[in-house]
Design a protein around this motif. Sequence first.
Motif, PDB file in Angstrom:
ATOM      1  N   ARG A 170      80.744  -9.608 -30.051  1.00 30.28           N
ATOM      2  CA  ARG A 170      79.676 -10.301 -30.960  1.00 30.28           C
ATOM      3  C   ARG A 170      79.047  -9.198 -31.880  1.00 30.28           C
ATOM      4  NH1 ARG A 170      76.544 -15.399 -32.175  1.00 30.28           N
ATOM      5  NH2 ARG A 170      75.471 -14.749 -33.804  1.00 30.28           N
ATOM      6  N   LEU A 194      77.768 -17.088 -39.267  1.00 28.94           N
ATOM      7  CA  LEU A 194      77.318 -17.369 -37.775  1.00 28.94           C
ATOM      8  C   LEU A 194      77.263 -15.906 -36.966  1.00 28.94           C
ATOM      9  CD1 LEU A 194      80.198 -19.820 -36.556  1.00 28.94           C
ATOM     10  CD2 LEU A 194      77.969 -20.238 -36.589  1.00 28.94           C
ATOM     11  N   LEU A 195      77.708 -14.912 -37.429  1.00 31.13           N
ATOM     12  CA  LEU A 195      77.384 -13.739 -36.832  1.00 31.13           C
ATOM     13  C   LEU A 195      76.168 -13.325 -37.364  1.00 31.13           C
ATOM     14  CD1 LEU A 195      80.900 -12.116 -37.153  1.00 31.13           C
ATOM     15  CD2 LEU A 195      79.730 -12.591 -34.791  1.00 31.13           C
ATOM     16  N   VAL A 223      81.586 -15.573 -32.042  1.00 27.39           N
ATOM     17  CA  VAL A 223      80.407 -16.285 -32.565  1.00 27.39           C
ATOM     18  C   VAL A 223      79.709 -17.149 -31.532  1.00 27.39           C
ATOM     19  CG1 VAL A 223      81.666 -16.291 -34.878  1.00 27.39           C
ATOM     20  CG2 VAL A 223      81.843 -18.440 -33.389  1.00 27.39           C
ATOM     21  N   THR A 224      80.320 -17.193 -30.361  1.00 28.86           N
ATOM     22  CA  THR A 224      79.686 -17.929 -29.323  1.00 28.86           C
ATOM     23  C   THR A 224      78.408 -16.980 -28.486  1.00 28.86           C
ATOM     24  OG1 THR A 224      81.270 -17.316 -27.591  1.00 28.86           O
ATOM     25  CG2 THR A 224      81.758 -19.160 -28.653  1.00 28.86           C
ATOM     26  N   ASP A 225      77.686 -17.692 -27.974  1.00 30.63           N
ATOM     27  CA  ASP A 225      76.250 -17.172 -27.571  1.00 30.63           C
ATOM     28  C   ASP A 225      76.689 -16.047 -26.630  1.00 30.63           C
ATOM     29  OD1 ASP A 225      74.766 -18.340 -29.295  1.00 30.63           O
ATOM     30  OD2 ASP A 225      75.059 -20.125 -27.977  1.00 30.63           O
ATOM     31  N   GLN A 237      79.630 -23.356 -35.113  1.00 33.19           N
ATOM     32  CA  GLN A 237      80.146 -22.585 -34.052  1.00 33.19           C
ATOM     33  C   GLN A 237      81.052 -22.926 -33.155  1.00 33.19           C
ATOM     34  OE1 GLN A 237      77.550 -22.236 -30.366  1.00 33.19           O
ATOM     35  NE2 GLN A 237      77.488 -19.961 -30.776  1.00 33.19           N
ATOM     36  N   SER A 249      92.165 -12.392 -34.667  1.00 31.87           N
ATOM     37  CA  SER A 249      91.378 -13.783 -35.179  1.00 31.87           C
ATOM     38  C   SER A 249      90.947 -14.457 -33.851  1.00 31.87           C
ATOM     39  CB  SER A 249      92.477 -14.716 -35.836  1.00 31.87           C
ATOM     40  OG  SER A 249      92.761 -14.053 -37.066  1.00 31.87           O
ATOM     41  N   ALA A 250      91.493 -14.379 -32.834  1.00 32.71           N
ATOM     42  CA  ALA A 250      91.197 -14.951 -31.543  1.00 32.71           C
ATOM     43  C   ALA A 250      89.784 -14.318 -31.111  1.00 32.71           C
ATOM     44  CB  ALA A 250      92.191 -15.028 -30.448  1.00 32.71           C
ATOM     45  N   GLY A 302      86.987 -15.564 -33.295  1.00 39.30           N
ATOM     46  CA  GLY A 302      86.473 -16.781 -33.045  1.00 39.30           C
ATOM     47  C   GLY A 302      85.638 -16.879 -31.766  1.00 39.30           C
ATOM     48  N   GLU A 303      86.169 -16.080 -30.857  1.00 37.11           N
ATOM     49  CA  GLU A 303      85.130 -16.290 -29.340  1.00 37.11           C
ATOM     50  C   GLU A 303      83.970 -15.426 -29.596  1.00 37.11           C
ATOM     51  OE1 GLU A 303      87.313 -14.260 -26.156  1.00 37.11           O
ATOM     52  OE2 GLU A 303      89.040 -15.497 -26.398  1.00 37.11           O
ATOM     53  N   TYR A 351      93.838 -17.602 -40.616  1.00 35.97           N
ATOM     54  CA  TYR A 351      94.045 -18.510 -39.599  1.00 35.97           C
ATOM     55  C   TYR A 351      95.131 -19.531 -40.106  1.00 35.97           C
ATOM     56  CZ  TYR A 351      89.835 -16.990 -37.003  1.00 35.97           C
ATOM     57  OH  TYR A 351      88.820 -16.402 -36.382  1.00 35.97           O
ATOM     58  N   GLY A 409      89.474 -20.181 -33.397  1.00 36.04           N
ATOM     59  CA  GLY A 409      89.966 -18.771 -33.004  1.00 36.04           C
ATOM     60  C   GLY A 409      90.595 -18.966 -31.610  1.00 36.04           C
ATOM     61  N   GLU A 410      90.436 -19.757 -30.670  1.00 33.54           N
ATOM     62  CA  GLU A 410      91.325 -20.109 -29.485  1.00 33.54           C
ATOM     63  C   GLU A 410      92.774 -20.570 -29.922  1.00 33.54           C
ATOM     64  OE1 GLU A 410      89.325 -22.081 -26.597  1.00 33.54           O
ATOM     65  OE2 GLU A 410      87.636 -20.680 -26.740  1.00 33.54           O
ATOM     66  N   SER A 433      84.462 -22.968 -35.212  1.00 35.29           N
ATOM     67  CA  SER A 433      84.879 -21.713 -35.390  1.00 35.29           C
ATOM     68  C   SER A 433      85.385 -21.077 -34.211  1.00 35.29           C
ATOM     69  CB  SER A 433      83.982 -20.771 -35.957  1.00 35.29           C
ATOM     70  OG  SER A 433      83.326 -21.406 -37.426  1.00 35.29           O
ATOM     71  N   ALA A 434      84.896 -21.226 -32.966  1.00 31.60           N
ATOM     72  CA  ALA A 434      85.181 -20.708 -31.699  1.00 31.60           C
ATOM     73  C   ALA A 434      86.433 -21.563 -31.507  1.00 31.60           C
ATOM     74  CB  ALA A 434      84.263 -21.120 -30.564  1.00 31.60           C
ATOM     75  N   THR A 442      79.464  -8.383 -35.694  1.00 30.96           N
ATOM     76  CA  THR A 442      78.441  -8.069 -36.677  1.00 30.96           C
ATOM     77  C   THR A 442      78.395  -7.005 -37.622  1.00 30.96           C
ATOM     78  OG1 THR A 442      77.289  -9.938 -35.150  1.00 30.96           O
ATOM     79  CG2 THR A 442      76.112  -8.843 -36.620  1.00 30.96           C
ATOM     80  N   ARG A 482      72.631 -26.761 -27.506  1.00 29.86           N
ATOM     81  CA  ARG A 482      73.013 -25.605 -26.581  1.00 29.86           C
ATOM     82  C   ARG A 482      74.223 -24.954 -27.254  1.00 29.86           C
ATOM     83  NH1 ARG A 482      72.718 -28.913 -20.829  1.00 29.86           N
ATOM     84  NH2 ARG A 482      71.348 -30.448 -21.452  1.00 29.86           N
ATOM     85  N   GLY A 483      74.910 -25.235 -28.220  1.00 25.53           N
ATOM     86  CA  GLY A 483      76.063 -24.357 -28.845  1.00 25.53           C
ATOM     87  C   GLY A 483      77.307 -24.509 -27.776  1.00 25.53           C
ATOM     88  N   TYR A 484      78.369 -23.870 -28.278  1.00 26.60           N
ATOM     89  CA  TYR A 484      79.893 -24.130 -27.820  1.00 26.60           C
ATOM     90  C   TYR A 484      79.891 -23.708 -26.140  1.00 26.60           C
ATOM     91  CZ  TYR A 484      84.515 -22.801 -26.891  1.00 26.60           C
ATOM     92  OH  TYR A 484      85.993 -22.840 -26.421  1.00 26.60           O
ATOM     93  N   ARG A 485      79.101 -22.869 -25.793  1.00 28.58           N
ATOM     94  CA  ARG A 485      79.032 -22.476 -24.410  1.00 28.58           C
ATOM     95  C   ARG A 485      78.236 -23.315 -23.611  1.00 28.58           C
ATOM     96  NH1 ARG A 485      80.727 -16.973 -22.577  1.00 28.58           N
ATOM     97  NH2 ARG A 485      81.723 -16.083 -24.297  1.00 28.58           N
TER      98      ARG A 485
END
Lengths: 193, 193
Positions: free
Chosen positions: A114, B165-166, A107-109, B97, A100-101, A104-105, A162, B104-105, B100-101, A118, B24-27
């Motif tokens: 990823r 998201l994926l 989905v970030t760019d 995003q 799950s962790a 979550g990570e 979750y 997850g954390e 969800s990120a 996917t 710019r999203g999460y990151r």
Amino acid sequence: MVRARSGERRAEILRATLEVIAERGYRGATLGSVAERVGLTQQGLLHYFPTKDALLVAVLAERDHWDTSGGPGRDGWRLELLDSLVEYNAMRPGIVQTFSALLGESVTDGHPAREFFTERYAQVRENMARVLRLEFGERLPGGLTPERAAPLLTAVMDGLQYQWLLDPSAVDMPAAFRDFLGLLYGTGRGGPE
Amino acid sequence: MVRARSGERRAEILRATLEVIAERGYRGATLGSVAERVGLTQQGLLHYFPTKDALLVAVLAERDHWDTSGGPGRDGWRLELLDSLVEYNAMRPGIVQTFSALLGESVTDGHPAREFFTERYAQVRENMARVLRLEFGERLPGGLTPERAAPLLTAVMDGLQYQWLLDPSAVDMPAAFRDFLGLLYGTGRGGPE
């Protein structure tokens, strides 16, 4: 011969990682603790898996492989096995937490996991749809086609994890999943309160 | 007076963070980029929010507040609004995003957002159950009680977000959510293929 030994070593590392995850969770599963468990230096471990993410993705891929090989041959999951899988997951919070962790990570760019997730979900939805078709044909009792029910089945499993990880006493994950199967069957066969 | 100004400043920071997240999203939503947007030094921003996680949790809490105040007074979500909420979410991938990120954390041990999400889900399940009871009474058409349907409704929303998201082209999130509502209604009213 060298390659075979290397494959064995990788398998041993994955087993060790799974143990460390079970004992110490996602954060405790450091490269150092895994290296120690298998008697390698951290540098030696990096020869097999260049990053922690790469190692964890390999563990999750291995878990998927085991979880889906319970069905008949190459057919993957059978519907009655999903129930047991969720029950089983409820007894291994460490790996569910890691999954799950990392999901979550992912989905970030630009995250290294990823691509794995996917592709995994495309595969999982396809497997689910095949399982549902074998069980119900072209239309489920609740009215959906296998292709439309598959992402929902997948989403419920992930989403419940979750809620359960955050508060295990508030969410009976296996019971909730059976409730959902009851909706799919269109029978409210979820059982008694 | 100082407190009022401080409250305004916090609100301004949250709006700016939301903008940065959207762009710019999460990151990309770093403390530096948010500070720049509101004309503060990074040190000045830390006066209001001591960490990036604290800032993001505040943004998510604010989003929940807005999303749930569309209903009649303090009743929170209405069922017909959930549909629109999912459609709305499909147009704001940045904040989804980020949610969800961070979710997850948060399931990892000792994560600073864990308490927020644990309390949030207790609240969300309660809200969902109330909404379902208003709509259906003590038993949904599909056979479940509001309390047993609430975690499923929540899980489907969250789980679909990860798949979407994926791979946005593979999952039509609003359509899938309507399919699930159809199961809850016990009518397969999900609409045509």
